[in-house]
Design an enzyme around this catalytic site. Structure first.
Site, mmCIF file in Angstrom:
data_model
loop_
_atom_site.group_PDB
_atom_site.id
_atom_site.type_symbol
_atom_site.label_atom_id
_atom_site.label_comp_id
_atom_site.label_asym_id
_atom_site.label_seq_id
_atom_site.Cartn_x
_atom_site.Cartn_y
_atom_site.Cartn_z
ATOM 1 N N GLY A 69 34.806 30.771 35.892
ATOM 2 C CA GLY A 69 35.851 31.790 35.930
ATOM 3 C C GLY A 69 37.242 31.166 35.983
ATOM 4 O O GLY A 69 38.175 31.649 35.334
ATOM 5 N N ASN A 152 39.019 39.701 45.220
ATOM 6 C CA ASN A 152 37.901 39.018 45.877
ATOM 7 C C ASN A 152 38.062 38.990 47.396
ATOM 8 O O ASN A 152 37.082 38.984 48.126
ATOM 9 C CB ASN A 152 37.764 37.583 45.353
ATOM 10 C CG ASN A 152 39.065 36.824 45.394
ATOM 11 O OD1 ASN A 152 40.033 37.172 44.709
ATOM 12 N ND2 ASN A 152 39.115 35.794 46.218
ATOM 13 N N GLN A 180 35.376 38.816 40.046
ATOM 14 C CA GLN A 180 34.752 39.450 41.211
ATOM 15 C C GLN A 180 34.291 40.869 40.883
ATOM 16 O O GLN A 180 33.248 41.315 41.365
ATOM 17 C CB GLN A 180 35.758 39.477 42.368
ATOM 18 C CG GLN A 180 35.177 39.839 43.709
ATOM 19 C CD GLN A 180 34.134 38.841 44.182
ATOM 20 O OE1 GLN A 180 33.015 39.221 44.507
ATOM 21 N NE2 GLN A 180 34.471 37.571 44.213
ATOM 22 N N GLY A 201 29.704 33.448 35.748
ATOM 23 C CA GLY A 201 28.280 33.770 35.877
ATOM 24 C C GLY A 201 27.746 33.840 37.294
ATOM 25 O O GLY A 201 26.859 34.647 37.588
ATOM 26 N N HIS A 202 28.262 32.999 38.200
ATOM 27 C CA HIS A 202 27.605 32.890 39.510
ATOM 28 C C HIS A 202 27.949 34.012 40.475
ATOM 29 O O HIS A 202 27.431 34.051 41.590
ATOM 30 C CB HIS A 202 27.877 31.519 40.139
ATOM 31 C CG HIS A 202 29.268 31.312 40.654
ATOM 32 N ND1 HIS A 202 29.564 31.442 41.978
ATOM 33 C CD2 HIS A 202 30.422 30.987 40.031
ATOM 34 C CE1 HIS A 202 30.862 31.175 42.156
ATOM 35 N NE2 HIS A 202 31.397 30.907 40.985
ATOM 36 N N THR A 238 30.583 19.919 23.713
ATOM 37 C CA THR A 238 29.224 20.309 23.371
ATOM 38 C C THR A 238 28.769 21.472 24.248
ATOM 39 O O THR A 238 28.942 21.445 25.461
ATOM 40 C CB THR A 238 28.281 19.105 23.538
ATOM 41 O OG1 THR A 238 28.735 18.075 22.656
ATOM 42 C CG2 THR A 238 26.847 19.461 23.202
ATOM 43 N N CYS A 326 41.210 29.087 53.197
ATOM 44 C CA CYS A 326 41.782 28.295 54.290
ATOM 45 C C CYS A 326 40.689 27.697 55.161
ATOM 46 O O CYS A 326 39.643 28.288 55.398
ATOM 47 C CB CYS A 326 42.823 29.100 55.058
ATOM 48 S SG CYS A 326 42.334 29.810 56.611
HETATM 49 C C1 PLP Z 1 35.137 33.391 42.117
HETATM 50 C C2 PLP Z 1 36.411 33.855 41.488
HETATM 51 C C3 PLP Z 1 37.108 33.059 40.567
HETATM 52 C C4 PLP Z 1 36.680 31.653 40.225
HETATM 53 O O1 PLP Z 1 35.495 31.636 39.492
HETATM 54 P P1 PLP Z 1 34.665 30.256 39.392
HETATM 55 O O2 PLP Z 1 33.587 30.581 38.405
HETATM 56 O O3 PLP Z 1 34.144 29.997 40.753
HETATM 57 O O4 PLP Z 1 35.609 29.232 38.911
HETATM 58 C C5 PLP Z 1 38.241 33.564 39.991
HETATM 59 N N1 PLP Z 1 38.688 34.784 40.294
HETATM 60 C C6 PLP Z 1 38.056 35.592 41.172
HETATM 61 C C7 PLP Z 1 38.601 36.940 41.442
HETATM 62 C C8 PLP Z 1 36.894 35.153 41.798
HETATM 63 O O5 PLP Z 1 36.288 35.945 42.672
#
Ligand code: PLP
Length: 384
Positions: A69, A152, A180, A201-202, A238, A326
């Site tokens: 993200g 988030n 989020q 994705g996570h 790649t 933090c």
């Molecule tokens: C988790 C998050 C990201 C960062 O995504 P990653 O895949 O962990 O780099 C960016 N923006 C928001 C609002 C998020 O919750």
């Protein structure tokens, strides 16, 4: 141990793992190769791209796969303002201090080192930008506006369609960080309305290390990673076939199951919010009470060190978050909580409780039974 931190990350859905496994085992080809190993990998990439496009209601050539993200946010902001400056001389970026650091620090970096100007839009007590503030700030030098879909840290959901129309009327690109929001809110790009949409994705039971940037057809971005011509020339390197297949599978399952997922977490979230505000003295909800993510409860407690509270919770078997990056020993209130106008004595004591597929009513009840005493203990140890 009870996991109540689904906004930080989610476990991999076993169905997603099954879809990924062939590409971590026998199917190792490089999609750019001409031979059959390459052709099969290329077919997997294009099948995944088609599937993501279907989930988002767009065309497959509007999908760019990235590593996360944060990378999607960087490509949208950096690529967007550079593309606009090259095409029209516009050099101004508008965003807020309530954004994820992947957006706010990227904007600050573009101001410090990229020769761009950044306008920091004011937000209200829920972290929202008023349409009046946006109208006032937009001018003919504005290249791009970046406002997140849902926050988030405090869970507030932002109305985007109005913003998208306002930006369009002023000839500015509109980017939204939906990383989020995507887990629970509609991601159809015609509903979202933005020119650029970041996903990771996570946050919805896919693998870590893979993201998507939706780029509306006709939007000219400057690539930030140059090399081979992968991803339509926007992101060299790649392709990570297994992770891309995992992302597409997780997103398809999400779209199919969204209503059930919302129905599962919403009553649990409301129980958390209701009982915490009732049973913990000097507590406040952060973010919007109604227009918020259905799995997201976030609070501040007056005169509490949020990091200490997280440690006490961890000792008691609950994994929660303060909502910000933090760390212990760095008692600075989060920029988001400062932006919504919370005084320091409150902002230091933040707690984020985010629910997900594995959360049960028993989990929530045992958390609610433990919390008041732990807050009282943290409060008794607070040093001004
Ligand atoms: C988790 C998050 C990201 C960062 O995504 P990653 O895949 O962990 O780099 C960016 N923006 C928001 C609002 C998020 O919750």
């Amino acid at each position: 141990m009870i996991y109540l931190d689904y906004a930080a990350t989610t476990p991999l859905d076993p169905r997603v793992l099954q879809a990924m496994l062939p590409y971590l085992e026998g199917e190792f080809g490089n999609p750019s190769s001409v031979h059959r190993y390459g052709q099969r990998a290329e077919a997997a990439m294009e099948g995944a791209r088609e599937s993501v496009a279907q989930s988002l209601g767009c065309r497959s050539n509007e999908i760019v796969f990235t590593s996360c993200g944060s990378e999607s946010d960087n490509l949208a902001l950096r690529g967007g303002v550079q593309g606009m400056r090259a095409a029209s001389g516009r050099d101004r970026l508008l965003t807020t201090r309530a954004e994820h650091h992947a957006v706010s620090r990227t904007a600050a970096d573009l101001a410090a080192h990229g020769g761009f100007r950044v306008g920091w839009l004011p937000v209200d007590g829920y972290g929202r930008v008023t349409s009046a503030a946006l109208e006032t700030a937009l001018d003919e030098d504005t290249a791009l506006v970046s406002l997140m879909y849902a926050n988030n840290e405090i869970g507030t959901r932002n109305p985007l369609q109005e913003t998208a129309k306002t930006c369009q009327a002023h000839g500015a690109l509109f980017h939204t960080d939906a990383v989020q929001a995507a887990a629970y809110l509609p991601v159809d790009v015609s509903l979202v309305g933005a020119d650029l949409v970041s996903l990771g994705g996570h946050k919805f039971y896919g693998p870590k290390g893979v993201g998507v940037l939706y780029v509306r057809a006709g939007v000219a971005l400057r690539p930030q990673t140059t090399g081979g011509g992968q991803e339509g020339g926007l992101r060299a390197g790649t392709s990570n076939v297994a992770y891309v297949v995992g992302f597409a599978t997780a997103l398809r399952l999400l779209v199919e199951e969204r209503e059930e997922r919302v129905a599962h977490v919403l009553p649990l979230r409301d129980r958390v919010i209701g009982r915490v505000l009732e049973e913990v003295p000097a507590s406040r909800l952060t973010g919007h009470p109604v227009e918020r993510l259905p799995n997201h409860a976030s609070f501040v407690f007056e005169g509490v060190d949020g990091n200490l509270l997280l440690q006490l919770l961890d000792d008691a078997g609950f994994a929660c978050s303060s909502g910000s990056a933090c760390k212990t020993g760095n008692p600075e209130p989060s920029e988001v909580l400062e932006a919504i106008g919370l005084p320091r004595e409150w902002a230091l004591g933040s707690l984020r409780v985010t629910l997900g597929a594995g959360t049960t009513a028993e989990h929530v009840d045992s958390f609610l039974a433990a919390l008041p005493d732990l807050v009282a203990k943290a409060r008794s140890m607070f040093r001004r």
